[in-house]
Design a protein around this motif. Structure first.
Motif, PDB file in Angstrom:
ATOM      1  N   GLU A  25       0.868  -1.177   0.000  1.00 20.56           N
ATOM      2  CA  GLU A  25       0.000   0.000   0.000  1.00 20.56           C
ATOM      3  C   GLU A  25       0.904   1.226   0.000  1.00 20.56           C
ATOM      4  O   GLU A  25       1.941   1.236   0.660  1.00 20.56           O
ATOM      5  N   LYS A  26       0.526   2.237  -0.747  1.00 17.18           N
ATOM      6  CA  LYS A  26       1.289   3.479  -0.779  1.00 17.18           C
ATOM      7  C   LYS A  26       0.756   4.445   0.269  1.00 17.18           C
ATOM      8  O   LYS A  26      -0.443   4.505   0.495  1.00 17.18           O
ATOM      9  N   TYR A  27       1.658   5.161   0.898  1.00 15.83           N
ATOM     10  CA  TYR A  27       1.248   6.211   1.833  1.00 15.83           C
ATOM     11  C   TYR A  27       1.788   7.549   1.355  1.00 15.83           C
ATOM     12  O   TYR A  27       2.807   7.614   0.669  1.00 15.83           O
ATOM     13  N   ASP A  28       1.052   8.609   1.710  1.00 17.32           N
ATOM     14  CA  ASP A  28       1.402   9.960   1.274  1.00 17.32           C
ATOM     15  C   ASP A  28       1.989  10.808   2.388  1.00 17.32           C
ATOM     16  O   ASP A  28       2.303  11.977   2.169  1.00 17.32           O
ATOM     17  N   SER A  29       2.084  10.255   3.593  1.00 15.76           N
ATOM     18  CA  SER A  29       2.647  11.010   4.718  1.00 15.76           C
ATOM     19  C   SER A  29       3.085  10.036   5.806  1.00 15.76           C
ATOM     20  O   SER A  29       2.675   8.868   5.820  1.00 15.76           O
ATOM     21  N   ARG A  30       3.878  10.538   6.719  1.00 11.92           N
ATOM     22  CA  ARG A  30       4.277   9.722   7.874  1.00 11.92           C
ATOM     23  C   ARG A  30       3.052   9.373   8.724  1.00 11.92           C
ATOM     24  O   ARG A  30       3.002   8.306   9.323  1.00 11.92           O
ATOM     25  N   LEU A  31       2.086  10.282   8.767  1.00 14.52           N
ATOM     26  CA  LEU A  31       0.866  10.014   9.529  1.00 14.52           C
ATOM     27  C   LEU A  31       0.128   8.811   8.956  1.00 14.52           C
ATOM     28  O   LEU A  31      -0.338   7.942   9.696  1.00 14.52           O
ATOM     29  N   GLU A  32       0.022   8.732   7.642  1.00 10.33           N
ATOM     30  CA  GLU A  32      -0.620   7.576   7.004  1.00 10.33           C
ATOM     31  C   GLU A  32       0.184   6.305   7.260  1.00 10.33           C
ATOM     32  O   GLU A  32      -0.390   5.246   7.527  1.00 10.33           O
ATOM     33  N   GLU A  33       1.500   6.403   7.185  1.00 13.20           N
ATOM     34  CA  GLU A  33       2.346   5.243   7.459  1.00 13.20           C
ATOM     35  C   GLU A  33       2.123   4.746   8.889  1.00 13.20           C
ATOM     36  O   GLU A  33       1.973   3.539   9.125  1.00 13.20           O
ATOM     37  N   ARG A  66     -16.493  19.398  -5.470  1.00 17.59           N
ATOM     38  CA  ARG A  66     -15.240  18.647  -5.552  1.00 17.59           C
ATOM     39  C   ARG A  66     -15.480  17.191  -5.175  1.00 17.59           C
ATOM     40  O   ARG A  66     -16.518  16.846  -4.644  1.00 17.59           O
ATOM     41  N   LYS A  67     -14.472  16.369  -5.420  1.00 23.29           N
ATOM     42  CA  LYS A  67     -14.500  14.962  -5.018  1.00 23.29           C
ATOM     43  C   LYS A  67     -13.385  14.735  -4.010  1.00 23.29           C
ATOM     44  O   LYS A  67     -12.288  15.283  -4.133  1.00 23.29           O
ATOM     45  N   TYR A  68     -13.681  13.915  -3.033  1.00 21.39           N
ATOM     46  CA  TYR A  68     -12.772  13.643  -1.929  1.00 21.39           C
ATOM     47  C   TYR A  68     -12.567  12.132  -1.836  1.00 21.39           C
ATOM     48  O   TYR A  68     -13.523  11.371  -1.884  1.00 21.39           O
ATOM     49  N   ARG A  69     -11.325  11.713  -1.756  1.00 15.93           N
ATOM     50  CA  ARG A  69     -10.996  10.294  -1.623  1.00 15.93           C
ATOM     51  C   ARG A  69     -10.393  10.078  -0.238  1.00 15.93           C
ATOM     52  O   ARG A  69      -9.255  10.460   0.025  1.00 15.93           O
ATOM     53  N   PRO A  70     -11.176   9.492   0.688  1.00 20.31           N
ATOM     54  CA  PRO A  70     -10.683   9.309   2.055  1.00 20.31           C
ATOM     55  C   PRO A  70      -9.479   8.372   2.124  1.00 20.31           C
ATOM     56  O   PRO A  70      -9.258   7.566   1.218  1.00 20.31           O
ATOM     57  N   ASP A  71      -8.735   8.477   3.221  1.00 20.15           N
ATOM     58  CA  ASP A  71      -7.485   7.731   3.350  1.00 20.15           C
ATOM     59  C   ASP A  71      -7.662   6.221   3.465  1.00 20.15           C
ATOM     60  O   ASP A  71      -7.008   5.471   2.746  1.00 20.15           O
ATOM     61  N   PHE A  72      -8.506   5.759   4.392  1.00 23.20           N
ATOM     62  CA  PHE A  72      -8.573   4.326   4.668  1.00 23.20           C
ATOM     63  C   PHE A  72     -10.009   3.814   4.746  1.00 23.20           C
ATOM     64  O   PHE A  72     -10.873   4.475   5.297  1.00 23.20           O
ATOM     65  N   LEU A  73     -10.199   2.611   4.241  1.00 29.09           N
ATOM     66  CA  LEU A  73     -11.424   1.848   4.438  1.00 29.09           C
ATOM     67  C   LEU A  73     -11.041   0.695   5.364  1.00 29.09           C
ATOM     68  O   LEU A  73     -10.120  -0.067   5.060  1.00 29.09           O
ATOM     69  N   VAL A  74     -11.750   0.595   6.489  1.00 28.43           N
ATOM     70  CA  VAL A  74     -11.406  -0.393   7.505  1.00 28.43           C
ATOM     71  C   VAL A  74     -12.628  -1.247   7.817  1.00 28.43           C
ATOM     72  O   VAL A  74     -13.738  -0.723   7.952  1.00 28.43           O
ATOM     73  N   GLU A  75     -12.412  -2.559   7.933  1.00 32.08           N
ATOM     74  CA  GLU A  75     -13.471  -3.465   8.381  1.00 32.08           C
ATOM     75  C   GLU A  75     -12.992  -4.134   9.660  1.00 32.08           C
ATOM     76  O   GLU A  75     -11.873  -4.651   9.724  1.00 32.08           O
TER      77      GLU A  75
END
Length: 121
Positions: A25-33, A66-75
């Motif tokens: 999975e690619k991350y765009d920030s240290r926070l996402e990582e 606008r369109k927004y793509r959230p960071d994570f989908l979690v189950e």
């Protein structure tokens, strides 16, 4: 402030996640990582992914659609589904963040899902 921004905006690849359907999975920030590490370790998380097809319509502060793509989908193991957006605490009062959040909460409510903004230090 410039150093903090540079540290937060690191991009990279999270390799071999065990709870994602992908082998990376690619991350765009240290926070996402950091969130990826947390999701992997959380016993209540059954699956997560950053690469998903969810887009949410929202209206920016200037009235533009606008369109927004959230960071994570979690189950979760109990069947709950949640969208998690990761933001630095300094972004929480941004009018754009607040508008995206309101749109995402409504989108999730209509689908029986939850929405959360996570601030990670």
């Amino acid at each position: 402030m410039g150093w903090f921004y540079m540290a937060v905006s690191k991009r990279g690849i999270f390799e071999n996640p065990t709870k994602s359907p992908y082998n990376f999975e690619k991350y765009d920030s240290r926070l996402e990582e950091r969130m990826m590490f947390r999701l992997e370790k959380d016993a209540e998380v059954a699956k997560w992914q950053k690469r998903h097809s969810i887009t949410i319509d929202w209206i920016d502060p200037n009235g533009k659609r606008r369109k927004y793509r959230p960071d994570f989908l979690v189950e979760y193991t109990d069947g709950r589904k949640e969208i998690i957006e990761v933001k630095g605490s300094e972004m929480m009062d941004s009018p754009s963040v607040k508008r995206k959040e309101a749109s995402a909460q409504e989108w999730c409510r209509k689908r029986g899902m939850e929405y959360r903004i996570a601030t990670i230090r």
